[in-house]
Design a protein around this motif. Structure first.
Motif, mmCIF file in Angstrom:
data_model
loop_
_atom_site.group_PDB
_atom_site.id
_atom_site.type_symbol
_atom_site.label_atom_id
_atom_site.label_comp_id
_atom_site.label_asym_id
_atom_site.label_seq_id
_atom_site.Cartn_x
_atom_site.Cartn_y
_atom_site.Cartn_z
ATOM 1 N N SER A 1 0.826 -1.208 0.000
ATOM 2 C CA SER A 1 0.000 0.000 0.000
ATOM 3 C C SER A 1 0.862 1.261 0.000
ATOM 4 C CB SER A 1 -0.941 0.000 1.198
ATOM 5 O OG SER A 1 -1.858 -1.075 1.111
ATOM 6 N N ASP B 1 -9.254 -7.470 -13.201
ATOM 7 C CA ASP B 1 -10.254 -6.425 -12.962
ATOM 8 C C ASP B 1 -10.309 -6.067 -11.475
ATOM 9 O OD1 ASP B 1 -10.940 -6.257 -15.616
ATOM 10 O OD2 ASP B 1 -12.667 -7.606 -15.461
ATOM 11 N N ARG B 2 -10.260 -7.064 -10.600
ATOM 12 C CA ARG B 2 -10.285 -6.788 -9.156
ATOM 13 C C ARG B 2 -9.032 -6.042 -8.725
ATOM 14 N NH1 ARG B 2 -12.181 -12.236 -8.684
ATOM 15 N NH2 ARG B 2 -10.154 -12.948 -7.937
ATOM 16 N N TRP B 3 -7.894 -6.444 -9.300
ATOM 17 C CA TRP B 3 -6.621 -5.885 -8.849
ATOM 18 C C TRP B 3 -6.364 -4.479 -9.371
ATOM 19 C CZ3 TRP B 3 -3.910 -11.124 -10.199
ATOM 20 C CH2 TRP B 3 -4.264 -12.065 -9.223
ATOM 21 N N ARG B 4 -7.261 -3.956 -10.185
ATOM 22 C CA ARG B 4 -7.148 -2.538 -10.548
ATOM 23 C C ARG B 4 -7.603 -1.651 -9.390
ATOM 24 N NH1 ARG B 4 -5.817 -2.846 -15.762
ATOM 25 N NH2 ARG B 4 -6.646 -4.616 -16.956
ATOM 26 N N SER B 5 -8.342 -2.233 -8.468
ATOM 27 C CA SER B 5 -8.841 -1.477 -7.310
ATOM 28 C C SER B 5 -8.088 -1.796 -6.027
ATOM 29 C CB SER B 5 -10.330 -1.776 -7.087
ATOM 30 O OG SER B 5 -11.082 -1.454 -8.234
ATOM 31 N N ARG B 6 -7.447 -2.948 -5.974
ATOM 32 C CA ARG B 6 -6.676 -3.341 -4.789
ATOM 33 C C ARG B 6 -5.634 -4.368 -5.202
ATOM 34 N NH1 ARG B 6 -7.680 -8.504 -3.853
ATOM 35 N NH2 ARG B 6 -9.762 -9.384 -4.189
ATOM 36 N N ARG C 1 -1.166 -1.163 -13.091
ATOM 37 C CA ARG C 1 -1.560 -0.063 -12.213
ATOM 38 C C ARG C 1 -2.747 -0.460 -11.345
ATOM 39 N NH1 ARG C 1 0.632 2.427 -16.593
ATOM 40 N NH2 ARG C 1 1.938 4.250 -16.168
ATOM 41 N N THR C 2 -2.557 -0.316 -10.040
ATOM 42 C CA THR C 2 -3.620 -0.499 -9.058
ATOM 43 C C THR C 2 -3.893 0.863 -8.426
ATOM 44 O OG1 THR C 2 -2.993 -2.779 -8.557
ATOM 45 C CG2 THR C 2 -4.272 -1.617 -6.886
ATOM 46 N N ASP C 3 -5.173 1.195 -8.260
ATOM 47 C CA ASP C 3 -5.512 2.477 -7.635
ATOM 48 C C ASP C 3 -4.859 2.577 -6.256
ATOM 49 O OD1 ASP C 3 -7.071 3.147 -9.787
ATOM 50 O OD2 ASP C 3 -8.942 2.437 -8.870
ATOM 51 N N PRO D 1 -4.367 3.177 -2.364
ATOM 52 C CA PRO D 1 -5.337 2.973 -1.297
ATOM 53 C C PRO D 1 -5.720 4.278 -0.618
ATOM 54 C CG PRO D 1 -3.151 2.383 -0.541
ATOM 55 C CD PRO D 1 -3.025 2.701 -2.007
#
Length: 508
Positions: free
Chosen positions: A118, A429-434, A463-465, A467
């Motif tokens: 993070s 798709d999930r790992w773009r947010s976390r 790239r992951t957004d 936190p």
């Protein structure tokens, strides 16, 4: 158990001898008059032996078999492996310009008050260090060509996680010696064919000199030939080439130059126009192979690329060609026959999953084999677990290709969403947010942990957004990364060079 139960393994090599030794040790065959294990192998079938890499699980397996680490290293010309360096996987290199990222075996450093991942994600992309460099000291240790341990430390113990590079032929000989010590009978003979019973299982096998042999359980370790599970039982191979395009490898041994030159403690995986090249440094030579897609480049061009990498075109011209169809059998245990190793399936050499799958299969056979009653009582469970493991490895391997920005057709085809497994697309798709989490995976069917996915994702530039919200805690991040750099500096000072470590072990 009523009467005597027998296991017949057909085929040697790493698959056959590791399975034989593991079963003999687990089932205590040497002290069991009611159980026998026989391995039959043909001397006509050779082992490539150009240098192979393993996963850290090999340490647990060798320790279980009571094989001394120093004896193993000396016998197989082994060196230590702390991970894989991926050269030019992200972008097509320009003249004189190359990039790389590192996939270490060590997990990111744990801190009770913050997630290193993070903190790294929250940092400025333009100035933050590469992911592996930021979150673990192993990157620094490997880059400085240090070993993962000191020579005086106990076998299989070290401050850093590691595996090995080794000569596959020498490993097979070592495992064979240990298997025979554990009570495995060894016969050299050539398989002529198999006869099936009315239920579709194996009735008996016919050999050139031995004649007819029967057993309660037949284990197929005949490699890509799959003589029992494929040719006799006709269990089909499920191709995964729509996801993994490589289907050829050119393998060769390259003499080592200066014996005092620095020795990398990692596998080099160098991308090329239609695949990648493995470069493994052993004690006395280098094992080098070019993996490629025959749909994207011909054999002549592949040999030219390999020769250019080695700098010795004559070695590339003589390199052994290995053709394979990436895939696996959904039923690897059918009736009284179970396939292990390449007979069960082979995906490609990337990330050294071949021996991991052998280890997993041998351990499951040992625990699931019933002491009496139908020998295939747990076949469905074995097949479900191995199928899931293969499927998950396909996802992990595809991850290395589908994020590339390289311009060649092979790499562009790998980025096509139609070539990405549904499960992997959902995870991306999930790992773009976390970032990947341990809760994304079921351990019993996984070879790679969540942090292995993180190393590949962020090494490839995914790239992951970031936190949370607001401004990143730059002071906290700087302090955490500085602490890792400090620990890395200490490790480099304390650990011997990899070359010196191997020399000390071989001279002791």
């Amino acid at each position: 158990m009523e009467g005597k139960r027998s296991i017949l393994i057909v085929g040697g090599g790493t698959a056959g001898w590791l399975t034989a030794a593991y079963l003999a040790k687990f089932l205590d065959v040497a002290n069991r008059p009611d159980l026998s294990i026989t391995l039959v192998e043909s001397t006509d079938i050779g082992i490539v032996g150009v240098g192979e890499g393993a996963f850290p699980t090999i340490r647990t397996t060798l320790q279980f078999l009571d094989i001394d680490e120093r004896d193993f290293i000396r016998a197989t010309g082994a060196t230590f492996k702390q991970g894989i360096r991926f050269d030019d996987w992200v972008r097509t290199p320009a003249p004189g310009e190359h990039d790389h990222f590192f996939h270490p075996f060590e997990a990111p450093l744990y801190t009770p008050d913050a997630s290193m991942v993070s903190l790294w994600l929250a940092e400025d992309e333009a100035t933050r260090p590469p992911f592996a460099e930021a979150v673990t000291i192993q990157h620094r240790v490997a880059e400085e060509r240090r070993g993962p341990k000191r020579a005086e430390e106990d076998g299989f113990a070290a401050p850093l996680n590691y595996a090995y590079h080794f000569d596959a032929r020498a490993l097979a000989r070592l495992l064979a010696d240990r298997a025979r010590q554990l009570g495995v009978a060894h016969v050299e003979d050539r398989l002529l064919g198999a006869r099936l019973n009315e239920s579709g299982g194996i009735e008996c096998l016919d050999f050139e000199r031995l004649g007819t042999m029967t057993a309660d359980l037949f284990i197929d370790c005949t490699g890509l030939a799959a003589e029992l599970i494929g040719n006799a039982i006709r269990e089909p191979l499920v191709s995964v080439r729509r996801y993994l395009f490589t289907d050829r490898a050119l393998a060769c041994r390259v003499p080592r130059g200066d014996p005092d030159a620095p020795l990398p403690s990692y596998t080099i995986a160098a991308a090329h126009e239609a695949g990648w090249i493995w470069d493994i440094g052993l004690r006395d030579m280098r094992g080098i192979g070019l993996v490629y897609s025959s749909d994207h480049v011909g054999e002549e061009r592949a040999r030219d690329v390999l020769g250019g990498y080695i700098g010795q075109p004559e070695l590339a011209a003589d390199a052994r060609l290995i053709a394979f169809d990436p895939g696996y059998r959904r039923r690897q245990w059918v009736g009284n026959c179970v396939a292990v190793g390449m007979a069960a399936g082979f995906l490609e050499p990337l990330e050294s999953t071949g021996i991991v799958l052998i280890e997993a299969a041998a351990a499951m056979i040992a625990e699931l084999l019933p002491p009496s009653g139908p020998v295939d009582a747990s076949a469905d469970r074995f097949n479900a677990l191995m199928t899931a493991r293969f499927d998950n490895i396909v996802n992990f391997l595809k991850l290395h290709y589908c994020l590339s920005e390289r311009a060649e057709p092979f790499w562009r085809d790998n980025v096509d969403p139609a070539s990405i497994p549904d499960a992997l697309r959902e995870m991306l798709d999930r790992w773009r947010s976390r970032p990947p989490s341990r809760f994304d995976f079921t351990l019993d069917v996984e070879t790679f942990a969540y942090f292995n996915y993180q190393y590949i994702l962020y090494g490839m530039g995914f790239r992951t957004d970031p936190p949370g919200g607001g401004m990143p805690d730059t002071r906290r991040a700087a302090s955490a990364f500085a602490r890792i750099r400090h620990f890395g500096d200490q490790a480099v000072d304390d650990l011997p060079s990899h070359r010196e470590l191997i020399r000390q072990i071989n001279e002791s």
